[in-house]
Design a protein around this motif. Structure first.
Motif, PDB file in Angstrom:
ATOM      1  N   GLY A 122      14.027  -1.807 -58.702  1.00  7.37           N
ATOM      2  CA  GLY A 122      14.622  -0.663 -59.390  1.00  7.37           C
ATOM      3  C   GLY A 122      16.077  -0.846 -59.762  1.00  7.37           C
ATOM      4  N   VAL A 123      16.473  -2.086 -60.057  1.00  4.93           N
ATOM      5  CA  VAL A 123      17.862  -2.382 -60.405  1.00  4.93           C
ATOM      6  C   VAL A 123      17.895  -3.124 -61.745  1.00  4.93           C
ATOM      7  N   VAL A 124      18.800  -2.727 -62.618  1.00  7.43           N
ATOM      8  CA  VAL A 124      18.990  -3.415 -63.891  1.00  7.43           C
ATOM      9  C   VAL A 124      19.687  -4.751 -63.635  1.00  7.43           C
ATOM     10  N   GLY A 271      11.991   0.933 -54.206  1.00  3.57           N
ATOM     11  CA  GLY A 271      13.352   0.577 -54.559  1.00  3.57           C
ATOM     12  C   GLY A 271      13.999  -0.317 -53.521  1.00  3.57           C
ATOM     13  N   SER A 272      15.128  -0.868 -53.890  1.00  2.00           N
ATOM     14  CA  SER A 272      15.846  -1.812 -53.033  1.00  2.00           C
ATOM     15  C   SER A 272      16.263  -1.166 -51.715  1.00  2.00           C
ATOM     16  N   ALA A 273      16.146  -1.934 -50.630  1.00  2.00           N
ATOM     17  CA  ALA A 273      16.604  -1.454 -49.327  1.00  2.00           C
ATOM     18  C   ALA A 273      18.102  -1.660 -49.155  1.00  2.00           C
ATOM     19  N   GLN A 274      18.689  -2.555 -49.947  1.00  2.00           N
ATOM     20  CA  GLN A 274      20.106  -2.875 -49.807  1.00  2.00           C
ATOM     21  C   GLN A 274      20.965  -2.185 -50.869  1.00  2.00           C
ATOM     22  N   GLN A 275      20.544  -2.269 -52.117  1.00  2.00           N
ATOM     23  CA  GLN A 275      21.339  -1.767 -53.232  1.00  2.00           C
ATOM     24  C   GLN A 275      20.962  -0.320 -53.505  1.00  2.00           C
ATOM     25  N   ARG A 276      21.373   0.574 -52.600  1.00  2.00           N
ATOM     26  CA  ARG A 276      20.949   1.959 -52.734  1.00  2.00           C
ATOM     27  C   ARG A 276      21.901   2.894 -51.999  1.00  2.00           C
ATOM     28  N   TYR A 277      21.823   4.171 -52.373  1.00  2.00           N
ATOM     29  CA  TYR A 277      22.473   5.234 -51.626  1.00  2.00           C
ATOM     30  C   TYR A 277      21.509   5.678 -50.533  1.00  2.00           C
ATOM     31  N   LEU A 278      21.977   5.703 -49.290  1.00  2.00           N
ATOM     32  CA  LEU A 278      21.075   5.882 -48.150  1.00  2.00           C
ATOM     33  C   LEU A 278      20.608   7.320 -47.938  1.00  2.00           C
ATOM     34  N   GLY A 279      21.139   8.257 -48.697  1.00  2.00           N
ATOM     35  CA  GLY A 279      20.664   9.640 -48.573  1.00  2.00           C
ATOM     36  C   GLY A 279      19.417   9.924 -49.385  1.00  2.00           C
ATOM     37  N   ASN A 280      18.877   8.887 -50.029  1.00  2.00           N
ATOM     38  CA  ASN A 280      17.663   9.020 -50.837  1.00  2.00           C
ATOM     39  C   ASN A 280      16.619   8.072 -50.263  1.00  2.00           C
ATOM     40  N   LEU A 281      15.548   8.631 -49.726  1.00  2.00           N
ATOM     41  CA  LEU A 281      14.478   7.836 -49.121  1.00  2.00           C
ATOM     42  C   LEU A 281      13.186   8.127 -49.879  1.00  2.00           C
ATOM     43  N   ASN A 282      12.799   7.195 -50.753  1.00  2.00           N
ATOM     44  CA  ASN A 282      11.585   7.355 -51.553  1.00  2.00           C
ATOM     45  C   ASN A 282      10.519   6.424 -50.979  1.00  2.00           C
ATOM     46  N   LEU A 283       9.426   7.013 -50.500  1.00  2.00           N
ATOM     47  CA  LEU A 283       8.395   6.284 -49.764  1.00  2.00           C
ATOM     48  C   LEU A 283       7.018   6.526 -50.359  1.00  2.00           C
TER      49      LEU A 283
END
Length: 361
Positions: A122-124, A271-283
């Protein structure tokens, strides 16, 4: 009721509510003046608006001007439609996972609109091919559905090198991290513990825009209409608080993320586990009936996707862009948490979600 839908909206900060109250005075009060009136009450209201503008601007890069709008959608429309005459039909490029406000507006303009793909995380790709003769590039800083953080600094540099403008939807980033450089930056108060009904467009100095809303010439002629000092004050107070609490909020969110990932370890992360804002958990969980899950857990507030797209019946365009099948996209949920989420609430919610999903068989 446990609230886990921070990407849709955030709880109003008590400090923001308090800042708004003086501008809501009724008869006998002095805070209800029109900020565009020349008398004493009007000047007081105008001073309150300008203080709020400074507080919001502190979240954004230097070298630009903040214009208050009714929200991020209006701000996006002002930016994209306002610069259309200067683009003269030149192509635009937007990421495939942009918010509908960017995608639909870009598609509605005269020039061709090119979608930039994202990878499975999920990263450009910062080196993604750009169309010839590019006029404008739009990439959000943090995705609202999956929380991935995009390489906007690199993409802005490429836009500049190509002589193109760059729009950054920073709605999910502002107040949580430093906002990246751009020509246009869009933010929304209610995504950072401010009131609904107000957002802002930051425009880099020297970038011309044609007004979308004409009339009284307010906001330096860019956006006519009477401003609400109360909404501006709430926005400003929320922005100031977010800036002061940025590190503390980030640490709290990181702790919540770690605990949630542990309790929901059997679920697949979108989505990426590293390149992300941690307040959003999409599972996602194979075979999950999300509608049934939400019906079974009415004491929890969470999402099956972005609030703007709920009820459309279509798979998420963001999850589809990651390469997920329609079935995988429809078996995904989004948990959003932040400053006012307690660890006890998150733990209770995670256990309830996991148990209810397991009972589906």
């Amino acid at each position: 009721m446990i609230y886990l839908d921070y990407q849709a909206t955030t709880p109003l900060a008590p400090e923001a509510r308090e800042a708004m109250l003086r501008w809501l005075d009724g008869p006998g009060g002095t805070g209800f003046g029109n900020p565009h009136s020349p008398h004493r009450m009007g000047r007081q209201a105008a001073a309150g608006v300008e203080l709020a503008r400074e507080q919001v601007a502190a979240l954004l890069p230097p070298g630009g001007t903040v214009t208050f709008t009714s929200g991020a959608t209006e701000a996006i429309n002002i930016a994209l439609r306002g610069c259309e005459p200067a683009l003269a039909g030149m192509p635009m490029a937007v990421s495939a996972i942009e918010h509908a406000a960017v995608l639909d507006t870009a598609r509605d303009l005269a020039g061709p609109c090119h979608l930039l793909p994202v990878g499975a995380e999920g990263v450009v790709d910062p080196q993604v091919p750009l169309p010839e003769g590019l006029g404008l590039l739009a990439v959000m800083q943090v995705n609202n559905e999956i929380g991935t953080v995009q390489p906007v600094a690199e993409l802005y540099a490429r836009a500049r090198a190509n002589g193109a403008l760059f729009l950054c939807d920073a709605v999910q980033a502002a107040g949580k991290m430093l906002v990246a450089e751009a020509d246009f930056i869009v933010i929304s108060a209610h995504k950072l513990h401010g009131p609904k009904g107000i957002g802002a467009l930051w425009v880099r100095d020297g970038v011309p825009l044609r007004p979308l809303i004409t009339g009284g010439g307010q906001e330096n002629g860019l956006r006519s209409g009477t401003l609400s000092p109360a909404l501006c004050a709430g926005f400003g107070a929320a922005a100031e608080l977010a800036l002061a609490r940025m590190e503390a909020d980030a640490a709290h969110v990181a702790a919540l993320w770690d605990r949630a990932r542990g309790l929901l370890a059997e679920w697949e992360l979108n989505g990426s586990a590293q390149q992300r804002y941690l307040g959003n958990l999409n599972l996602r969980r194979e075979g999950l009936d999300v509608a049934r899950l939400m019906s079974d857990l009415r004491q929890l507030c969470f999402s099956a996707g972005s609030a703007c797209a709920s009820g459309s019946g279509r798979p998420s365009h963001v999850l589809s862009a990651l390469g997920l099948t329609p079935a995988e996209a429809r078996s995904s949920i989004r948990l959003g948490f932040g400053r006012y989420t307690t660890m006890a609430e998150l733990e209770e919610a995670a256990v309830l979600i996991d148990n209810a999903a397991t009972q589906q068989g």
